[in-house]
Design a protein around this motif. Sequence first.
Motif, PDB file in Angstrom:
ATOM      1  N   PHE A 202      -5.305   2.739  -5.300  1.00 51.64           N
ATOM      2  CA  PHE A 202      -5.254   3.430  -4.056  1.00 51.64           C
ATOM      3  C   PHE A 202      -3.748   3.311  -3.262  1.00 51.64           C
ATOM      4  CE2 PHE A 202      -5.831   3.529   0.783  1.00 51.64           C
ATOM      5  CZ  PHE A 202      -6.214   4.595   0.813  1.00 51.64           C
ATOM      6  N   LEU A 203      -3.491   2.064  -3.254  1.00 54.13           N
ATOM      7  CA  LEU A 203      -1.992   1.723  -2.768  1.00 54.13           C
ATOM      8  C   LEU A 203      -0.750   2.477  -3.413  1.00 54.13           C
ATOM      9  CD1 LEU A 203      -2.090  -2.177  -1.795  1.00 54.13           C
ATOM     10  CD2 LEU A 203      -1.357  -0.004  -0.489  1.00 54.13           C
ATOM     11  N   GLN A 204      -0.815   2.206  -4.890  1.00 52.38           N
ATOM     12  CA  GLN A 204       0.191   3.102  -5.540  1.00 52.38           C
ATOM     13  C   GLN A 204       0.168   4.487  -5.425  1.00 52.38           C
ATOM     14  OE1 GLN A 204       2.267   1.518  -7.370  1.00 52.38           O
ATOM     15  NE2 GLN A 204       1.437  -0.584  -6.953  1.00 52.38           N
ATOM     16  N   GLY A 205      -1.046   5.227  -4.850  1.00 50.39           N
ATOM     17  CA  GLY A 205      -0.742   6.464  -4.555  1.00 50.39           C
ATOM     18  C   GLY A 205      -0.380   6.721  -3.074  1.00 50.39           C
ATOM     19  N   LEU A 206      -0.379   5.743  -2.398  1.00 49.14           N
ATOM     20  CA  LEU A 206       0.387   5.885  -1.033  1.00 49.14           C
ATOM     21  C   LEU A 206       1.840   5.685  -1.060  1.00 49.14           C
ATOM     22  CD1 LEU A 206      -2.002   3.947   1.472  1.00 49.14           C
ATOM     23  CD2 LEU A 206      -1.388   6.511   1.289  1.00 49.14           C
ATOM     24  N   ILE A 207       2.075   4.738  -1.881  1.00 44.50           N
ATOM     25  CA  ILE A 207       3.482   4.439  -1.616  1.00 44.50           C
ATOM     26  C   ILE A 207       4.749   5.287  -2.458  1.00 44.50           C
ATOM     27  CG2 ILE A 207       3.020   1.851  -1.199  1.00 44.50           C
ATOM     28  CD1 ILE A 207       4.081   1.236  -4.094  1.00 44.50           C
ATOM     29  N   ALA A 208       5.902   5.429  -1.948  1.00 41.91           N
ATOM     30  CA  ALA A 208       6.773   6.425  -2.489  1.00 41.91           C
ATOM     31  C   ALA A 208       7.350   5.715  -3.742  1.00 41.91           C
ATOM     32  CB  ALA A 208       7.873   6.567  -1.384  1.00 41.91           C
ATOM     33  N   LYS A 209       7.977   6.606  -4.713  1.00 43.21           N
ATOM     34  CA  LYS A 209       8.529   6.381  -5.875  1.00 43.21           C
ATOM     35  C   LYS A 209       9.582   5.298  -5.518  1.00 43.21           C
ATOM     36  CE  LYS A 209      10.513   8.220 -10.012  1.00 43.21           C
ATOM     37  NZ  LYS A 209      11.650   9.295 -10.493  1.00 43.21           N
ATOM     38  N   GLY A 210       9.731   4.274  -6.541  1.00 42.07           N
ATOM     39  CA  GLY A 210      10.721   3.230  -6.494  1.00 42.07           C
ATOM     40  C   GLY A 210      10.313   2.108  -5.841  1.00 42.07           C
TER      41      GLY A 210
ATOM     42  N   TYR B 153       8.713  -5.676   5.351  1.00 43.58           N
ATOM     43  CA  TYR B 153       7.966  -6.595   5.927  1.00 43.58           C
ATOM     44  C   TYR B 153       7.742  -6.068   7.449  1.00 43.58           C
ATOM     45  CZ  TYR B 153       5.632 -11.061   6.971  1.00 43.58           C
ATOM     46  OH  TYR B 153       4.557 -11.949   7.356  1.00 43.58           O
ATOM     47  N   PHE B 154       6.750  -6.735   8.165  1.00 46.67           N
ATOM     48  CA  PHE B 154       6.580  -6.332   9.211  1.00 46.67           C
ATOM     49  C   PHE B 154       6.341  -4.559   9.381  1.00 46.67           C
ATOM     50  CE2 PHE B 154       8.938 -10.161  10.534  1.00 46.67           C
ATOM     51  CZ  PHE B 154       8.059 -10.904  11.391  1.00 46.67           C
ATOM     52  N   ASP B 155       6.869  -3.933  10.540  1.00 47.29           N
ATOM     53  CA  ASP B 155       6.712  -2.625  10.449  1.00 47.29           C
ATOM     54  C   ASP B 155       7.706  -1.929   9.422  1.00 47.29           C
ATOM     55  OD1 ASP B 155       4.722  -2.665  12.482  1.00 47.29           O
ATOM     56  OD2 ASP B 155       5.936  -1.689  14.104  1.00 47.29           O
ATOM     57  N   GLY B 156       8.436  -2.581   8.778  1.00 43.96           N
ATOM     58  CA  GLY B 156       9.411  -2.179   7.535  1.00 43.96           C
ATOM     59  C   GLY B 156       8.390  -1.414   6.550  1.00 43.96           C
ATOM     60  N   VAL B 157       7.455  -1.788   6.417  1.00 44.57           N
ATOM     61  CA  VAL B 157       6.282  -1.449   5.398  1.00 44.57           C
ATOM     62  C   VAL B 157       6.352   0.240   5.331  1.00 44.57           C
ATOM     63  CG1 VAL B 157       5.065  -3.558   4.814  1.00 44.57           C
ATOM     64  CG2 VAL B 157       4.188  -1.709   6.625  1.00 44.57           C
ATOM     65  N   TYR B 158       6.393   0.548   6.672  1.00 46.54           N
ATOM     66  CA  TYR B 158       6.331   1.968   6.807  1.00 46.54           C
ATOM     67  C   TYR B 158       7.416   2.893   5.878  1.00 46.54           C
ATOM     68  CZ  TYR B 158       2.750   1.437  10.256  1.00 46.54           C
ATOM     69  OH  TYR B 158       1.457   1.219  10.890  1.00 46.54           O
ATOM     70  N   ASN B 159       8.403   2.055   5.683  1.00 52.38           N
ATOM     71  CA  ASN B 159       9.640   2.797   4.984  1.00 52.38           C
ATOM     72  C   ASN B 159       9.089   3.364   3.365  1.00 52.38           C
ATOM     73  OD1 ASN B 159      12.111   2.879   6.473  1.00 52.38           O
ATOM     74  ND2 ASN B 159      11.411   0.645   6.607  1.00 52.38           N
ATOM     75  N   ALA B 160       7.915   2.707   3.004  1.00 46.76           N
ATOM     76  CA  ALA B 160       7.394   2.779   1.760  1.00 46.76           C
ATOM     77  C   ALA B 160       6.226   4.058   1.733  1.00 46.76           C
ATOM     78  CB  ALA B 160       6.906   1.635   1.044  1.00 46.76           C
ATOM     79  N   LEU B 161       5.911   4.674   2.927  1.00 45.82           N
ATOM     80  CA  LEU B 161       4.947   5.373   2.920  1.00 45.82           C
ATOM     81  C   LEU B 161       5.256   6.692   2.227  1.00 45.82           C
ATOM     82  CD1 LEU B 161       2.709   5.899   6.157  1.00 45.82           C
ATOM     83  CD2 LEU B 161       2.020   5.547   4.076  1.00 45.82           C
ATOM     84  N   GLY B 162       4.760   7.305   0.973  1.00 47.33           N
ATOM     85  CA  GLY B 162       5.086   8.377   0.194  1.00 47.33           C
ATOM     86  C   GLY B 162       4.853   9.602   0.741  1.00 47.33           C
ATOM     87  N   TYR B 163       3.941   9.893   1.863  1.00 47.12           N
ATOM     88  CA  TYR B 163       3.510  10.794   2.339  1.00 47.12           C
ATOM     89  C   TYR B 163       4.832  11.056   3.417  1.00 47.12           C
ATOM     90  CZ  TYR B 163      -0.720  10.983  -0.081  1.00 47.12           C
ATOM     91  OH  TYR B 163      -1.738  10.984  -1.182  1.00 47.12           O
ATOM     92  N   SER B 164       5.539  10.653   3.560  1.00 46.74           N
ATOM     93  CA  SER B 164       6.809  10.753   4.628  1.00 46.74           C
ATOM     94  C   SER B 164       7.338  12.133   4.317  1.00 46.74           C
ATOM     95  CB  SER B 164       7.669   9.808   4.849  1.00 46.74           C
ATOM     96  OG  SER B 164       8.763  10.155   5.590  1.00 46.74           O
TER      97      SER B 164
END
Lengths: 138, 119
Positions: free
Chosen positions: A104-112, A48-59
């Motif tokens: 679109f979101l599923q494409g952005l987020i990392a596996k898991g 939540y909050f900026d914690g959502v950036y942990n899920a960015l699959g393109y990292s």
Amino acid sequence: MVFQRVKQLKFALQVNSAPYSSQGSETAYRFARAAMQLGHEVDRVFFYFDGVYNALGYSAPPEDEKNVVGLWTTLAVQKNIDLVVCVSAVQRRGWAHTESDNEFLQGLIAKGFRISGLGQWVDAAIKADRTLTFGGDF
Amino acid sequence: MTSAFLFVFSRPPHSSLHVQEMLDLTLTAAAFDQNVSLLLIDDGVYTLRAGQKPESRECRDICAIFDSLEIYDIDCVYVEKESLVSRGLRSGDLGLAVDILPRSDVGPLMRRQTVIVNV
């Protein structure tokens, strides 16, 4: 190290800070791993909050650097814990235009990771023996 | 199952998404029929400062959202007295009737909770 056996607890975790900008996410990851090693349960981690950036699959940090997103993915795959990314927090940060942008979101987020709503956090907090929040110093 | 949730607001309003996202958490917990309380502490007491003109900065009217908490059966909004006093504020400077709580009562309030969110 020999750990003393304690009562088994069910934990719900909430991660509120982005990876790399503060320690919160990595501390949560290490807590989750250690708790499970001791026989406790971590059913769900809510980002939540900026914690959502942990899920960015393109990292994609350089190979000799820590990959925090990858650590979470590995944990989810190995330990089968539910990593939930808040849809409204994601929308505010511009990852998706509407809630129906799911493909679109599923494409952005990392596996898991999976995208869902705040109700998932409340549900986990109600069922858990302990609810812990990590990060948020932003 | 009903748990007691306390949401602690310790940051000033309008400086980030923080208050809005805390309120979203709060209202979701209330929508799940949980016992929900709010505590305004430190710079969080500015959240309810009367006379804000949020529309001049394209901000949302936070006071109005707090005002609507009753609809969600949230009656317990606490403001820590010492935080108010050290900022030169009195209860009359707030835009909403709240329970003013001395610091010595904050600990007991927290001990009554199942979940405390202080982000």
